[in-house]
Design an enzyme around this catalytic site. Structure first.
Site, PDB file in Angstrom:
ATOM      1  N   LYS A  32       0.809  -1.336   0.006  1.00 29.88           N
ATOM      2  CA  LYS A  32      -0.090   0.112   0.005  1.00 29.88           C
ATOM      3  C   LYS A  32       0.958   1.159  -0.030  1.00 29.88           C
ATOM      4  CE  LYS A  32      -4.150  -0.006   2.293  1.00 29.88           C
ATOM      5  NZ  LYS A  32      -3.635  -1.358   2.929  1.00 29.88           N
ATOM      6  N   GLN A  38      -5.677   4.923  -2.317  1.00 28.63           N
ATOM      7  CA  GLN A  38      -4.932   3.736  -2.598  1.00 28.63           C
ATOM      8  C   GLN A  38      -5.064   3.267  -4.002  1.00 28.63           C
ATOM      9  OE1 GLN A  38      -5.818   1.276   0.731  1.00 28.63           O
ATOM     10  NE2 GLN A  38      -6.404  -0.525  -1.101  1.00 28.63           N
ATOM     11  N   HIS A  96     -16.242  -5.559  -0.365  1.00 25.14           N
ATOM     12  CA  HIS A  96     -14.984  -6.654  -0.050  1.00 25.14           C
ATOM     13  C   HIS A  96     -15.347  -8.190  -0.546  1.00 25.14           C
ATOM     14  CE1 HIS A  96     -13.518  -9.785   2.956  1.00 25.14           C
ATOM     15  NE2 HIS A  96     -12.532  -8.870   2.616  1.00 25.14           N
ATOM     16  N   GLU A 110      -9.078   3.817  -5.083  1.00 20.71           N
ATOM     17  CA  GLU A 110     -10.199   4.332  -4.238  1.00 20.71           C
ATOM     18  C   GLU A 110      -9.816   5.830  -4.053  1.00 20.71           C
ATOM     19  OE1 GLU A 110     -10.029   2.756  -0.028  1.00 20.71           O
ATOM     20  OE2 GLU A 110      -9.922   0.754  -0.878  1.00 20.71           O
ATOM     21  N   ARG A 141      -3.713   2.856   8.269  1.00 20.91           N
ATOM     22  CA  ARG A 141      -3.883   1.585   7.567  1.00 20.91           C
ATOM     23  C   ARG A 141      -2.650   0.822   7.325  1.00 20.91           C
ATOM     24  NH1 ARG A 141      -6.273   3.670   1.831  1.00 20.91           N
ATOM     25  NH2 ARG A 141      -4.431   5.007   2.152  1.00 20.91           N
TER      26      ARG A 141
END
Length: 930
Positions: free
Chosen positions: A37, A312, A887, A299, A136
């Site tokens: 990430k 992201q 998800h 995102e 995160r």
């Protein structure tokens, strides 16, 4: 709150170990230090894309903080990956869950080292005092090309204050060991001991609108479309699947909205994105995809001032690949840039699994040196290019008439495909000119899309290895193919006139092939490699010449019989004539195996050994020569004749039965458990043959009423059908014999390469091509190449949905057709993961303590990462809420299970125990009638 765009100086490292890095610094850091990430965010920052300010707490901090006892737990979990079967049993899952819980406790209780705490406080202060941030997880096994790890570790939003940030960091560290994260890594074969966790801390954006952007359509696979989900406010609800939001399908080139689906918010509010917003997201999505070089799941947030921020980006891991598996390069595109359509040839063979790289290389040598077809191999599967056929009247008729015989599901898609303007027929083309157009296309260079490689010899054209045949040489290929066809006509006539003679000729060919398959010894590894590479080229033309006329004559006579029966009997009555055919090598093999089982049944010692022992243990005893004498000799004799065969046998990389007889020994055990004599294979075969003879008599008697000569011709035709049609299995039988000998020789070459240190195991040769093997014999080390190919192969082994028809822009034609027009009479939702599954419903409202049997259909209101362990046994997923980017949808696609989301009241309209069919491409759930 500090502005996310406030420039500010990049923070200095606050510890010699570099515990905290500005996101801009993460762009050039190793993945092992910052995780997926943070690395992706850093690269976007470096590229000038709008990313909120933040920092990354590196994996050095995590490794400093975790207690030493964690290493032993991780090693134990890794042992489970190594030794467990793919479908791990309940006991093993419980043990893994206990170890994961112990790991979480250890990490959660460990104090944060002072140096790490100091680094976090200083970096947070640089963002501004009391700044609200998102904390995160950024794992080193995350956002990989084959596994996105979406939602597997925890994230926290709206965190304010350094103390709260430190608490969130510890919770992120512990989330590396949740049941769902451990199960996900295990399912993807990723080491627990090697994984580390970094943490991203970013300033929050006050979101007016938020959502997710796919730079390729994740349901249909189309690379020229983007999919946008959006809602007012923050994006967490969209990602979690807790709500249904607006969905837009956008043409990438123009940012035009092709399709809009409203969410379930207040209908008075209007769309959450206007055309300008869609255009901006399309522009940013294009930039992100260009930066990372592959389709991305992005995102995003739009603030109150209308500025778009990217929070992201991860690769979309579930799209069917469009790259050549050996080179990694995109599928070849002709100069005119036309869209091409490919049919999956391996699915037509009933093969869903990938083919090893060497297996594809061998098929290349066998199939395509002189043929009119061209092939590509994305996803380690064989696809044939149908595009030339779609552009000719002859080819279009061929597709609509012949393809239904091979695959009805593919054939059902053809009318819609042919109606697409991209595949329009040329004007004024007759059947002959259509074929001519195909030939002209091939002569222009369409006959081969594969890039020339030095390891693929081109002896049939006269070109040297590594050279591309010149345009003047290509017509010789077409001429050779047409010449081969012309050469078959006399043999075809001869087979019709003398079917018994044809049987003798095929037997004589089998004996000649025996001699060709022998390599005089002793031989060097180089000689074995050359022999293996040349064997297909030396044998394929003679094999086809010897084996095609016989069964072709049989089916030609079947067509004659159908003609003679016009007005007398419908064509379907002829199907019975094809039952219990003699001279079918596969049927003969099955019956011989049954006779072997009957022999063992009469020997109590052998029978008891087979009934009391599993296939693997029986195979070990056979290899050791310790089976009961009757069984040892009977199995040895069977494998002497049929040991060249295998599961997925067209892939020469697959072990042959002679190497791994487990499957055959298991079949014998099952035969020994067959108590009903009426179900015995030899009895069933005899009844089928008797039924065929009875049908012939009936048809001939009916034809006699229309003339004596008609009846006599019909009987002659049907007798020849019975005599010759069973030979249809013979070409493949001999091709597999050739592949098996190549397999054997390559294993011997592999043993030599192991001794030279070029590969780790002899079986590694099947993940290389002939040129690479020659390089290994010259001293090259091939371990890295093998490892990369094995990773790709393992990823493709887990893929459950294979496109039957694939366009060069990535579109799965079946998925696109079903998504556009779902069948009626079913519960309808949003297609989220392509594929179809039939199973028993299990409605689950809470995953805690829930039980889901393998293959059951999981029906839930919505899911978050806590549900993930249930996905390992689910046959399909149905959710009341969510969209394609929720998800549950993302993980379902990665696990390869069909999924339909956004099905209204699914948990009340469906009940546990109900049998349903879930179609993830159509977005439907259909109850199967009792």
């Amino acid at each position: 709150m500090a502005s996310p765009s406030a420039p500010g100086p990049a923070p200095e490292p606050h510890a010699p170990e570099g515990y905290a890095l500005d996101l801009a610094e993460a762009a050039t850091a190793p993945l092992s230090l910052v995780g997926g990430k943070a690395l992706n965010l850093g690269r976007m920052v470096a590229a000038g894309l709008p990313v909120p300010r933040g920092f990354c707490l590196t994996t050095n901090a995590y490794r400093l903080a975790v207690p030493p006892e964690l290493a032993a737990l991780a090693a134990a979990l890794d042992a489970a990956i190594t030794h467990s079967a793919p479908d791990t049993g309940a006991g093993a899952r419980l043990d893994a869950a206990a170890q994961a819980a112990r790991a979480r406790d250890l990490v959660g209780a460990a104090p944060i080292p002072p140096a790490v705490e100091s680094a976090v406080r200083a970096a947070y202060l640089d963002l501004g005092p009391d700044t609200a941030v998102a904390v995160r997880s950024s794992a080193t096994a995350e956002d990989l090309p084959f596994a996105s790890f979406a939602g597997q570790q925890d994230s926290f939003t709206g965190v304010v204050g350094a103390d709260a940030v430190l608490a969130a960091v510890r919770r992120c560290w512990a989330s590396l060991w949740t049941d769902r994260a451990v199960a996900y890594r295990t399912a993807n074969g990723i080491s627990h001991a090697g994984v580390g966790l970094a943490v991203v801390v970013q300033a929050m954006v006050e979101a007016a609108t938020a959502g997710v952007l796919f730079t390729a359509n994740p349901v249909t696979g189309t690379r020229t479309e983007m999919l946008v989900n959006a809602s007012p406010g923050g994006g967490q609800a969209v990602v979690s699947g807790a709500v249904n939001r607006d969905q837009f399908t956008v043409r990438t080139a123009t940012a035009e909205a092709l399709h809009r689906v409203a969410g379930d918010d207040d209908p008075e509010r209007g769309w959450s994105l206007d055309d300008a917003g869609l255009a901006e997201l399309t522009r940013l999505g294009t930039s992100v995809q260009r930066l990372f070089g592959s389709p991305q799941d992005v995102e995003w947030v739009i603030d109150a001032a209308g500025r778009t921020w990217l929070t992201q980006s991860r690769p979309i891991t579930t799209l069917y690949p469009l790259e050549d598996p050996m080179t990694g390069e995109p599928l070849p595109v002709p100069p005119e840039g036309q869209t091409r359509v490919y049919l999956c040839g391996t699915l037509l063979q009933g093969l869903t699994r990938p083919i090893t790289p060497m297996g594809l290389t061998a098929l290349e040598l066998l199939r395509n040196q002189q043929g009119l077809w061209r092939y590509v191999n994305p996803g380690l599967r064989m696809f044939v290019d149908l595009t030339p056929l779609t552009h000719s009247r002859w080819g279009r008729r061929y597709l609509t008439r012949v393809l239904p015989l091979a695959d009805s599901r593919s054939a059902a898609l053809v009318p819609g495909l042919l109606a697409d303007p991209r595949f329009a027929s040329g004007e004024g083309q007759s059947a002959g000119t259509g074929l001519a157009r195909v030939a002209r296309h091939l002569l222009r260079g369409g006959g081969r899309t594969d890039r020339p490689r030095a390891d693929l010899p081109t002896r049939a054209t006269g070109a040297a290895p590594g050279e591309t045949p010149s345009p003047t040489e290509r017509p010789s290929r077409v001429g050779t193919s047409l010449g081969m066809l012309a050469d078959q006509l006399p043999r075809l006539a001869l087979a019709i006139l003398n079917p018994r003679g044809e049987l003798r000729r095929t037997d004589a060919y089998a004996r000649r092939l025996d001699a060709v398959l022998q390599l005089p010894g002793p031989a060097t590894a180089e000689e074995r490699l050359q022999f293996a590479e040349n064997l297909g080229l030396r044998t394929i033309a003679g094999l086809l010449k010897a084996t095609l006329p016989g069964f072709s004559a049989g089916y030609l006579m079947l067509a004659v019989a159908r003609r003679l029966l016009r007005g007398i009997a419908p064509p379907r009555e002829l199907e019975a004539v094809l039952r219990g055919l003699p001279h079918n090598v596969t049927t003969e093999m099955d019956l011989e195996l049954w006779r072997l089982a009957v022999t063992l049944r009469d020997d109590p010692v052998a029978r008891d050994a087979f009934l009391a022992t599993g296939p693997a243990a029986l195979a070990a005893r056979y290899r050791a020569g310790t089976l009961p004498n009757t069984a040892q000799s009977a199995v040895r004799d069977f494998l002497a004749r049929y040991g060249h065969r295998a599961v997925a046998e067209i892939d020469l990389g697959m072990p042959r039965w002679a190497e791994e007889p487990d499957h055959i020994l298991g079949v014998i055990s099952n035969y020994l458990r067959l108590d009903d004599p009426d179900q015995a294979p030899d009895r069933q075969f005899g009844l089928a043959a008797a039924h065929a003879e009875e049908r012939i008599r009936s048809l001939v008697d009916r034809a006699a009423a229309h003339g004596r000569w008609r009846a006599r011709l019909l009987e002659l035709a049907l007798r020849e059908v019975r005599e010759l049609a069973g030979l249809r299995e013979l070409p493949k039988f001999h091709i597999v014999r050739i592949l098996a000998e190549v397999h054997r020789q390559l294993l011997l070459v592999g043993g030599d390469l192991v001794r030279r240190g070029a590969v780790a195991t002899a079986g590694d040769v099947f993940f290389l091509d002939f040129g690479e093997l020659r390089a290994g014999l010259r001293g090259a080390r091939l371990q890295e190449t093998v490892a990369a190919r094995r990773r790709l192969y393992d990823v493709e082994l887990r893929r459950r949905h294979i496109p039957r028809l694939l366009l060069s822009d990535g579109t799965d034609v079946e998925a696109a057709a079903l998504a556009a027009a779902p069948p009626s009479g079913a519960l309808a939702g949003t297609p989220a993961s392509a594929g179809s599954a039939t199973g028993t419903v299990r409605v689950i409202m809470d995953p805690v303590g829930a039980r889901l049997e393998p293959g059951e259909i999981l029906v839930a209101p919505s899911t978050d990462p806590g549900w993930t362990p249930l996905f390992l046994t689910a046959g399909a997923l149905v959710m009341e809420m969510g969209g394609v980017i929720s998800h549950g949808a993302v993980v379902a696609r990665e696990y390869g299970i069909p999924a339909v989301v956004g099905v209204p009241d699914a948990t009340t309209r469906l009940r546990t125990g109900q049998l349903v069919t879930v179609d993830g491409a159509a977005g439907t759930v259909r109850v199967v009638p009792d």
